[in-house]
Design a protein around this motif. Structure first.
Motif, short mmCIF file in Angstrom:
data_model
loop_
_atom_site.label_atom_id
_atom_site.label_comp_id
_atom_site.label_asym_id
_atom_site.label_seq_id
_atom_site.Cartn_x
_atom_site.Cartn_y
_atom_site.Cartn_z
N ASP A 94 108.71 110.28 72.53
CA ASP A 94 107.79 111.33 72.96
C ASP A 94 108.25 111.95 74.29
O ASP A 94 108.15 113.16 74.49
N LEU A 95 108.75 111.11 75.17
CA LEU A 95 109.24 111.59 76.47
C LEU A 95 110.44 112.52 76.28
O LEU A 95 110.53 113.55 76.95
N ASN A 96 111.31 112.18 75.37
CA ASN A 96 112.46 113.03 75.06
C ASN A 96 111.99 114.42 74.64
O ASN A 96 112.46 115.44 75.17
N SER A 97 111.05 114.48 73.73
CA SER A 97 110.51 115.77 73.28
C SER A 97 109.83 116.51 74.43
O SER A 97 109.97 117.73 74.56
N ALA A 98 109.10 115.78 75.24
CA ALA A 98 108.38 116.41 76.35
C ALA A 98 109.34 117.01 77.37
O ALA A 98 109.09 118.11 77.89
N LEU A 99 110.43 116.32 77.66
CA LEU A 99 111.39 116.83 78.64
C LEU A 99 111.99 118.15 78.19
O LEU A 99 112.12 119.09 78.98
N PHE A 100 112.37 118.23 76.92
CA PHE A 100 112.90 119.49 76.41
C PHE A 100 111.80 120.54 76.30
O PHE A 100 112.01 121.72 76.58
N GLY A 101 110.61 120.10 75.89
CA GLY A 101 109.48 121.03 75.80
C GLY A 101 109.12 121.63 77.14
O GLY A 101 108.74 122.81 77.23
N LEU A 102 109.26 120.86 78.20
CA LEU A 102 108.95 121.35 79.53
C LEU A 102 109.89 122.49 79.93
O LEU A 102 109.47 123.45 80.57
N ILE A 103 111.13 122.39 79.53
CA ILE A 103 112.10 123.46 79.83
C ILE A 103 111.74 124.72 79.06
O ILE A 103 111.87 125.84 79.57
N ARG A 143 101.11 121.90 81.62
CA ARG A 143 100.16 120.85 82.01
C ARG A 143 100.06 119.78 80.93
O ARG A 143 100.04 118.58 81.23
N ARG A 144 99.99 120.21 79.68
CA ARG A 144 99.91 119.26 78.57
C ARG A 144 101.17 118.40 78.51
O ARG A 144 101.09 117.18 78.36
N ILE A 145 102.32 119.03 78.68
CA ILE A 145 103.59 118.30 78.62
C ILE A 145 103.72 117.35 79.81
O ILE A 145 104.17 116.20 79.66
N LEU A 146 103.31 117.79 80.98
CA LEU A 146 103.36 116.91 82.15
C LEU A 146 102.45 115.69 81.97
O LEU A 146 102.79 114.58 82.39
N ALA A 147 101.32 115.89 81.31
CA ALA A 147 100.43 114.75 81.02
C ALA A 147 101.13 113.77 80.08
O ALA A 147 100.99 112.54 80.24
N GLU A 148 101.89 114.28 79.12
CA GLU A 148 102.66 113.41 78.22
C GLU A 148 103.72 112.63 79.00
O GLU A 148 103.91 111.44 78.78
#
Length: 181
Positions: A63-72, A81-86
């Motif tokens: 999930d963190l892997n997806s969130a890091l790319f999603g944040l970019i 905000r949602r991604i940072l919460a993840e």
């Protein structure tokens, strides 16, 4: 000079000893079996807990892997905000090494995000120095995750050499158009 047991003990005591000896052996066998059973149970429970923790960490890291790319890729503040919460869920199960790499990366990301005025994907696409900086931060995180989940022979240098954003992937114009929709 030897003294037979019968000569040292009265016959009543010898009879009692003959009766108690098998009972003592049986009791010792039961106690030994119980101790082995308890040790086996404790070992199995510990192995089960360790396995569950690894599974939780593996899910967290996926999930963190997806969130890091999603944040970019995220443009809207609500998405960020949602991604940072993840990403903050890492506090629950991530190793200390992963958390340290993640904090360092988030400092880098935040600095570049401010420069990019929220469009870090374009900044990464256009500025090779920023791109390598962000890639190196992600390489540190991914290598820390790998080390946490398994033994690895990957060196920091190798991870940082091969970690890159591909023009055909996240940095492509098609990726940008999908985000804009």
């Amino acid at each position: 000079m030897t003294f037979p047991l019968a000569e040292l003990m009265p016959s009543d005591n010898l009879e009692t000893l003959k009766l108690l000896l098998p009972l003592g052996g049986s009791l010792l066998g039961v106690l030994l079996t119980g101790a082995i059973g308890l040790a086996t149970y404790s070992w199995q429970e510990n192995a089960k807990r360790e396995s569950e923790l690894v599974e939780r960490r593996q899910k967290l890291y996926e999930d963190l892997n997806s969130a890091l790319f999603g944040l970019i890729l995220a443009k809207a503040i609500e998405d960020r905000r949602r991604i940072l919460a993840e990403i903050e869920k890492g506090w629950l199960f991530a190793s200390d090494e992963v958390l340290a790499a993640l904090f360092k990366y988030m400092d880098t990301y935040d600095r570049h995000w401010t420069t990019a005025k929220g469009d870090i994907q374009t900044l990464i696409r256009e500025d090779e120095t920023v791109r390598r900086d962000v890639e190196q931060g992600m390489a540190d995180i991914f290598l820390a995750m790998r080390r946490d989940l398994r033994d690895t022979k990957l060196s920091d240098a190798l991870a940082k050499t091969y970690m890159q954003f591909y023009n055909c992937g996240m940095l492509s114009q098609e990726s940008q158009m999908l985000q804009d929709k």
